[in-house]
Design an enzyme around this catalytic site. Sequence first.
Site, PDB file in Angstrom:
ATOM      1  N   HIS A  10      -2.899   3.350   2.243  1.00 44.58           N
ATOM      2  CA  HIS A  10      -3.920   3.919   3.127  1.00 44.58           C
ATOM      3  C   HIS A  10      -3.346   5.090   3.932  1.00 44.58           C
ATOM      4  CE1 HIS A  10      -6.354   0.552   1.808  1.00 44.58           C
ATOM      5  NE2 HIS A  10      -5.290  -0.199   2.040  1.00 44.58           N
ATOM      6  N   GLU A  24      -4.042  -1.469   9.101  1.00 44.83           N
ATOM      7  CA  GLU A  24      -3.139  -1.611   7.949  1.00 44.83           C
ATOM      8  C   GLU A  24      -2.281  -0.363   7.740  1.00 44.83           C
ATOM      9  OE1 GLU A  24      -3.205  -2.592   3.134  1.00 44.83           O
ATOM     10  OE2 GLU A  24      -5.094  -2.394   4.243  1.00 44.83           O
ATOM     11  N   HIS A  79       1.366  -2.910   1.144  1.00 48.04           N
ATOM     12  CA  HIS A  79       0.043  -3.140   1.733  1.00 48.04           C
ATOM     13  C   HIS A  79       0.063  -4.350   2.665  1.00 48.04           C
ATOM     14  CE1 HIS A  79      -2.658  -0.364  -0.565  1.00 48.04           C
ATOM     15  NE2 HIS A  79      -1.549  -0.292  -1.302  1.00 48.04           N
ATOM     16  N   GLU A 143       1.664  -7.414  -0.772  1.00 51.61           N
ATOM     17  CA  GLU A 143       0.678  -7.694   0.286  1.00 51.61           C
ATOM     18  C   GLU A 143       1.379  -8.567   1.328  1.00 51.61           C
ATOM     19  OE1 GLU A 143      -2.276  -6.570   0.782  1.00 51.61           O
ATOM     20  OE2 GLU A 143      -3.266  -6.084  -1.118  1.00 51.61           O
TER      21      GLU A 143
END
Length: 265
Positions: A10, A24, A79, A143
């Site tokens: 992102h 995030e 992430h 993640e």
Amino acid sequence: MVKIYIDPGHGGTDSGALGNGLKEKDVTLAIATRVRNMLVNEYSNATVRMSRTGDQTVSLTQRTTDANAWGAAFYMSIHINAGGGNGYEDYIHSNLSDSSTTAQVRNTIHAEISKLIEMPNRGKKKADFHVLRETNMQAMLTENGFIDFASNAAKMKSSDWLDKVARGHVNGLEKAIGLKKNSTPPPSGSTLYRVVTGSFSTRNNADQRVAELKAKGFDSFIDIFTQSGVTYYRVITGSFKDKANADEQVNDLKKAGFDAFIIVV
């Protein structure tokens, strides 16, 4: 040299997942910059490129095109999860078999991150994510906890935890793709001298300082840390093994009109 492409998920107009006062895009960048610094400072055969080093908007296609053009040997996409779960998981592309080289590399990295992340292990998974499908090299996506799960998010506000997660990534990469530790340790053991050019309670002010520094030719990144329950955004303009180099950076920054000081990590 082993080319490692680090991709903090992102950024810019894409905040990623939100929860518990966190974005995030900020947490992924905090982990990724730590990974980069460890790789660059501690290994003799690692060279690193990042998809972004600040709060920039970078499309998925831009990320994979850049990694492919650079000729990366490994692509690591970092992430933070969301959706009510709890813990750590990672992904390789869904077309890969469990016996593939990428799967074996992922197994090693997964094990090392799981040792340090201090969260439940949700397992090794597969998906048809763009960054796994469109990259020409071995690639995985991590993640690192759920931003909307309170206990996970509390860890994300801790510099110590961010350091541990980054170290897990680095330890895994070292074992999985044959990185070599520097034969000569830094002058003060593992000490690094970081040059700080501002510490802010709001991300926008930190982003503005990074932009000001970039305009004057100084590359910077934002380090997120928590003190007495308050989250701060600290602007780092260089990490050095040699204090003399850090002192020189401080002098150059002051000549350019920036207040700067050194912290030891």
